[in-house]
Design a protein around this motif. Structure first.
Motif, PDB file in Angstrom:
ATOM      1  N   ASP A  41      27.917  57.662  43.009  1.00 34.74           N
ATOM      2  CA  ASP A  41      27.680  56.722  44.099  1.00 34.74           C
ATOM      3  C   ASP A  41      26.882  55.511  43.636  1.00 34.74           C
ATOM      4  O   ASP A  41      27.118  54.380  44.077  1.00 34.74           O
ATOM      5  N   LEU A  44      29.282  53.367  41.696  1.00 36.08           N
ATOM      6  CA  LEU A  44      30.214  52.730  42.625  1.00 36.08           C
ATOM      7  C   LEU A  44      29.606  51.471  43.244  1.00 36.08           C
ATOM      8  O   LEU A  44      30.304  50.461  43.418  1.00 36.08           O
ATOM      9  N   CYS A  45      28.323  51.509  43.561  1.00 38.50           N
ATOM     10  CA  CYS A  45      27.660  50.329  44.137  1.00 38.50           C
ATOM     11  C   CYS A  45      27.744  49.136  43.191  1.00 38.50           C
ATOM     12  O   CYS A  45      27.987  48.005  43.622  1.00 38.50           O
ATOM     13  N   GLU A  48      31.400  47.900  43.102  1.00 39.61           N
ATOM     14  CA  GLU A  48      31.794  47.193  44.318  1.00 39.61           C
ATOM     15  C   GLU A  48      31.338  45.738  44.278  1.00 39.61           C
ATOM     16  O   GLU A  48      32.019  44.853  44.793  1.00 39.61           O
ATOM     17  N   GLU A  49      30.192  45.496  43.645  1.00 39.52           N
ATOM     18  CA  GLU A  49      29.705  44.123  43.488  1.00 39.52           C
ATOM     19  C   GLU A  49      30.470  43.388  42.402  1.00 39.52           C
ATOM     20  O   GLU A  49      30.756  42.198  42.525  1.00 39.52           O
ATOM     21  N   PRO A  51      33.776  44.488  40.028  1.00 43.25           N
ATOM     22  CA  PRO A  51      34.760  45.463  39.535  1.00 43.25           C
ATOM     23  C   PRO A  51      34.962  45.402  38.019  1.00 43.25           C
ATOM     24  O   PRO A  51      35.499  46.353  37.427  1.00 43.25           O
ATOM     25  N   ARG A  74      39.408  56.578  43.598  1.00 43.69           N
ATOM     26  CA  ARG A  74      39.105  55.444  44.480  1.00 43.69           C
ATOM     27  C   ARG A  74      39.292  54.120  43.745  1.00 43.69           C
ATOM     28  O   ARG A  74      39.865  53.166  44.284  1.00 43.69           O
ATOM     29  N   LEU A  75      38.835  54.065  42.505  1.00 44.25           N
ATOM     30  CA  LEU A  75      38.982  52.841  41.709  1.00 44.25           C
ATOM     31  C   LEU A  75      40.453  52.520  41.480  1.00 44.25           C
ATOM     32  O   LEU A  75      40.879  51.363  41.597  1.00 44.25           O
ATOM     33  N   GLU A  78      42.183  51.072  44.401  1.00 53.69           N
ATOM     34  CA  GLU A  78      41.814  49.678  44.631  1.00 53.69           C
ATOM     35  C   GLU A  78      42.368  48.754  43.544  1.00 53.69           C
ATOM     36  O   GLU A  78      42.096  47.552  43.550  1.00 53.69           O
ATOM     37  N   ASN A  80      41.731  48.989  40.236  1.00 50.92           N
ATOM     38  CA  ASN A  80      40.826  48.827  39.091  1.00 50.92           C
ATOM     39  C   ASN A  80      41.367  49.645  37.916  1.00 50.92           C
ATOM     40  O   ASN A  80      41.473  50.869  37.996  1.00 50.92           O
TER      41      ASN A  80
END
Length: 236
Positions: A41, A44-45, A48-49, A51, A74-75, A78, A80
């Protein structure tokens, strides 16, 4: 710059992987930065800012509240395409996650040899086009091509003049040339190979580099150098 994120919730394992990454990449000579995270997590933060913050993620599979596998999926969902190496202590996880196309699965405890092979696979597949790999003995050294200004042969050694340093290797200039992309590097003299990206001006007798240095041009090399330089400039 090769940017690696190590994401592992076990403190001892995280420190071991971080240490091995630093050893492997220091020995390679490839510019790098290793950043450690204790949870997916947290990583991930950052992603998210930005990639594109990292080139390689080394992910523990079993983490809470977000697992490394969940983060990877998840990446990928999206879009990535960052490189991923999974680390796990459980063989049953080796069949999972091929839909996220990891570079490698590594079983804990991770050894230097296994991690070195996995990192080399990623470098060769995704990053070496921007670098050259010089092999001697049991070592491979990676040098970014854009940082190389020219190569000089002297006393059975090749000196690679880079933007911020000079590296020397016990080999012939002909051997060194085999490692270089001929679309960017050209022989200009019996003792010199130049990176055409650094040429400011070319005459029949010498090259003026963007650094202000000059290199000699051998009579037999001028026409090929001129032709290659025109081809290079038309391509960039």
């Amino acid at each position: 710059m090769y940017r690696v994120a190590v994401c592992e919730n076990n403190r001892h394992e995280r420190k071991n992987i971080d240490k091995l990454c630093n050893e492997i990449l220091s020995e390679s000579g490839f510019p790098f930065r290793v950043t450690s995270f204790c949870g997916a997590d947290e990583l991930l933060c950052v992603l998210e800012e930005n990639p594109f913050a990292f080139d390689l993620l080394i992910l523990d599979i079993r983490m809470e509240p977000l697992s490394g596998m969940e983060l990877a999926r998840r990446l990928r969902a999206e879009g990535n395409r960052v490189s991923i190496i999974f680390a796990t202590g459980y063989e049953e996880y080796l069949r999972e996650g091929y839909d996220v196309q990891p570079i490698q699965y590594l079983l804990k405890p991770i050894t230097k040899e296994a991690l070195h092979k996995a990192i080399n696979v990623d470098l060769q597949l995704n990053h070496i086009p921007k670098a050259i790999s010089l092999s001697y003995g049991n070592k491979s050294v990676f040098l970014e091509t854009d940082q190389i200004i020219y190569l000089e042969s002297q006393n059975h050694n090749v000196y690679i003049w880079m933007k911020d340093e000079v590296r020397s290797f016990r080999m012939s200039l002909r051997q060194a040339q085999e490692y270089l992309p001929d679309s960017q590097f050209c022989r200009c003299h019996n003792s010199f190979i130049v990176n055409m990206a650094w040429i400011r001006h070319l005459s029949h007798s010498e090259i003026l580099l963007k650094t202000g240095q000059t290199l000699p041009v051998g009579r037999s090399y001028y026409r090929a150098l001129q032709s290659n330089l025109v081809r290079y400039l038309n391509r960039i």
